[in-house]
Write an enzyme that holds these catalytic residues in place. Structure first.
Site, PDB file in Angstrom:
ATOM      1  N   HIS A  87       0.869  -1.189   0.000  1.00 27.04           N
ATOM      2  CA  HIS A  87       0.000   0.000   0.000  1.00 27.04           C
ATOM      3  C   HIS A  87       0.905   1.238   0.000  1.00 27.04           C
ATOM      4  O   HIS A  87       0.753   2.114  -0.828  1.00 27.04           O
ATOM      5  CB  HIS A  87      -0.928  -0.013   1.212  1.00 27.04           C
ATOM      6  CG  HIS A  87      -1.816   1.187   1.324  1.00 27.04           C
ATOM      7  ND1 HIS A  87      -2.868   1.259   2.177  1.00 27.04           N
ATOM      8  CD2 HIS A  87      -1.796   2.388   0.685  1.00 27.04           C
ATOM      9  CE1 HIS A  87      -3.481   2.436   2.045  1.00 27.04           C
ATOM     10  NE2 HIS A  87      -2.835   3.148   1.163  1.00 27.04           N
ATOM     11  N   GLU A 145       0.743   8.236  -3.434  1.00 24.67           N
ATOM     12  CA  GLU A 145       1.603   7.773  -2.334  1.00 24.67           C
ATOM     13  C   GLU A 145       2.856   8.634  -2.223  1.00 24.67           C
ATOM     14  O   GLU A 145       3.307   8.969  -1.130  1.00 24.67           O
ATOM     15  CB  GLU A 145       1.973   6.292  -2.546  1.00 24.67           C
ATOM     16  CG  GLU A 145       0.803   5.341  -2.350  1.00 24.67           C
ATOM     17  CD  GLU A 145       0.213   5.399  -0.942  1.00 24.67           C
ATOM     18  OE1 GLU A 145       0.968   5.345   0.032  1.00 24.67           O
ATOM     19  OE2 GLU A 145      -1.035   5.506  -0.826  1.00 24.67           O
ATOM     20  N   HIS A 149       2.831  10.885   1.095  1.00 20.76           N
ATOM     21  CA  HIS A 149       3.711  10.281   2.096  1.00 20.76           C
ATOM     22  C   HIS A 149       5.197  10.402   1.726  1.00 20.76           C
ATOM     23  O   HIS A 149       6.023  10.780   2.546  1.00 20.76           O
ATOM     24  CB  HIS A 149       3.366   8.796   2.281  1.00 20.76           C
ATOM     25  CG  HIS A 149       1.927   8.529   2.568  1.00 20.76           C
ATOM     26  ND1 HIS A 149       1.353   8.783   3.800  1.00 20.76           N
ATOM     27  CD2 HIS A 149       0.919   8.031   1.787  1.00 20.76           C
ATOM     28  CE1 HIS A 149       0.066   8.449   3.765  1.00 20.76           C
ATOM     29  NE2 HIS A 149      -0.215   8.003   2.556  1.00 20.76           N
TER      30      HIS A 149
HETATM   31  P1  5GP Z   1      -3.655   6.552   1.586  1.00 19.96           P
HETATM   32  O1  5GP Z   1      -4.305   5.547   2.467  1.00 19.96           O
HETATM   33  O2  5GP Z   1      -2.340   6.085   1.049  1.00 19.96           O
HETATM   34  O3  5GP Z   1      -3.542   7.897   2.156  1.00 19.96           O
HETATM   35  O4  5GP Z   1      -4.672   6.725   0.359  1.00 19.96           O
HETATM   36  C1  5GP Z   1      -4.955   5.740  -0.577  1.00 19.96           C
HETATM   37  C2  5GP Z   1      -5.712   6.395  -1.726  1.00 19.96           C
HETATM   38  O5  5GP Z   1      -5.385   5.708  -2.917  1.00 19.96           O
HETATM   39  C3  5GP Z   1      -7.226   6.335  -1.588  1.00 19.96           C
HETATM   40  O6  5GP Z   1      -7.769   7.474  -2.197  1.00 19.96           O
HETATM   41  C4  5GP Z   1      -7.594   5.092  -2.395  1.00 19.96           C
HETATM   42  O7  5GP Z   1      -8.881   5.167  -2.934  1.00 19.96           O
HETATM   43  C5  5GP Z   1      -6.550   5.131  -3.490  1.00 19.96           C
HETATM   44  N1  5GP Z   1      -6.102   3.823  -3.958  1.00 19.96           N
HETATM   45  C6  5GP Z   1      -5.867   3.492  -5.249  1.00 19.96           C
HETATM   46  N2  5GP Z   1      -5.422   2.233  -5.327  1.00 19.96           N
HETATM   47  C7  5GP Z   1      -5.368   1.763  -4.053  1.00 19.96           C
HETATM   48  C8  5GP Z   1      -4.985   0.519  -3.509  1.00 19.96           C
HETATM   49  O8  5GP Z   1      -4.560  -0.415  -4.162  1.00 19.96           O
HETATM   50  N3  5GP Z   1      -5.046   0.403  -2.138  1.00 19.96           N
HETATM   51  C9  5GP Z   1      -5.466   1.430  -1.338  1.00 19.96           C
HETATM   52  N4  5GP Z   1      -5.518   1.219  -0.024  1.00 19.96           N
HETATM   53  N5  5GP Z   1      -5.837   2.625  -1.841  1.00 19.96           N
HETATM   54  C10 5GP Z   1      -5.790   2.772  -3.192  1.00 19.96           C
END
Ligand code: 5GP
Length: 283
Positions: A87, A145, A149
């Site tokens: 993630h 990401e 982050h």
């Molecule tokens: P984070 O948790 O890193 O701050 O945000 C994740 C963001 O990326 C969310 O807007 C989510 O909808 C999007 N996203 C796109 N692909 C993925 C994935 O594979 N896993 C997750 N957890 N979020 C994803």
């Protein structure tokens, strides 16, 4: 022309001023000063304390897949991932908070083009959506990401390439997938943990397998009784350490005592063909 020169002069003055504040210790921000890239620096954010590497379980995430598109790894049919994928690699503070969106510069996917095979395999998006960037736009999962982050990992990382490359290496070195699926701890049957839509496993057994492999306490996040994410934490030099708040992970509210590791059944071919004409359909 005049206004262009004026804006450039103002920008130079702003960079000089920010540099002066930074050098003179008035500015505790963590972002790199990168010439014209700097438009907004989040001055309230101090250097982070440790990294959290978050692994996501596609079986859980992909259960929510209703539509398909080319970038969504849940939609790879029989090639959909059967391992924990990345993630993100997140900078965190010891008090449980974290910095985000530390300075402004646009994500440039070209900088990580040589890493694409590894990223597609181990760090794919499991969604068709386009997450927001820090400054109003929308883009790829990797862009999100990095912007939210990755840019707060200074002074360890200053560029996308090293951030993504190191994350892939750390993930492969501390890969929870073989640790869990080759374990038989507390599982109640000799075959060990197997992805399944009916079986439940003791959370304590999964946590013990990780503790034994890496000698740290992980963080575990569940969604509707299923393992959603497992987080392993590292000091800034990438030696493993406990995640904050991971001391007694089995008493945390997020996961029940017995958890599932769902299998993902890909959408059937017809549904995918019908729903794949354009990625924009799902945005
Ligand atoms: P984070 O948790 O890193 O701050 O945000 C994740 C963001 O990326 C969310 O807007 C989510 O909808 C999007 N996203 C796109 N692909 C993925 C994935 O594979 N896993 C997750 N957890 N979020 C994803």
């Amino acid at each position: 022309m005049a206004s262009f020169s004026c804006r450039r002069a103002l920008l130079v003055l702003e960079v000089l001023f920010v540099t002066f504040l930074s050098v003179s210790g008035f500015l505790p921000e963590t972002g790199r000063l990168a010439g014209d890239d700097i438009i907004e620096v989040n001055r309230s954010q101090r250097e982070f304390d440790y990294f959290a590497l978050s692994f996501q379980w596609p079986g859980t995430y992909c259960r929510g897949t209703r539509h398909c598109c080319s970038k969504n790894a849940c939609c790879r049919g029989s090639n959909a991932p059967t391992h924990f994928t990345i993630h993100g690699l997140w900078p965190d503070y010891n008090d449980g908070s974290w910095p985000s969106c530390c300075y402004r510069s646009d994500f440039n996917e070209k900088e990580i083009s040589t890493l694409m095979d590894g990223l597609e395999k181990y760090w794919p998006s499991l969604s068709c959506g386009s997450p927001s960037s820090c400054h109003g736009g929308k883009g790829s999962f990797w862009g999100h990401e990095w912007e939210k982050h990755g840019k707060c990992t200074s002074p360890v990382f200053h560029d996308e390439y090293n951030y993504f490359l190191t994350t892939l290496n750390i993930y492969l070195k501390h890969n929870v997938t073989p640790v869990i699926f080759s374990s038989t701890i507390d599982v109640g049957c000799p075959f060990g943990y197997v992805a399944s839509n009916s079986d439940k496993y003791p959370l304590g057994g999964i946590v013990t397998a990780i503790q034994n492999a890496f000698h740290i306490n992980p963080e575990v996040v569940c969604k509707k009784g299923a393992i959603d994410e497992i987080r392993i934490c590292f000091y800034r030099d990438f030696k493993p350490r406990d995640c904050v708040g991971s001391k007694d992970v089995t008493s945390k509210k997020s996961c029940p005592k017995y958890v599932s590791l769902p299998e993902y059944t890909p959408l059937d071919g017809e549904a995918m063909v019908l729903k794949m004409p354009s990625d924009r359909d799902v945005l």
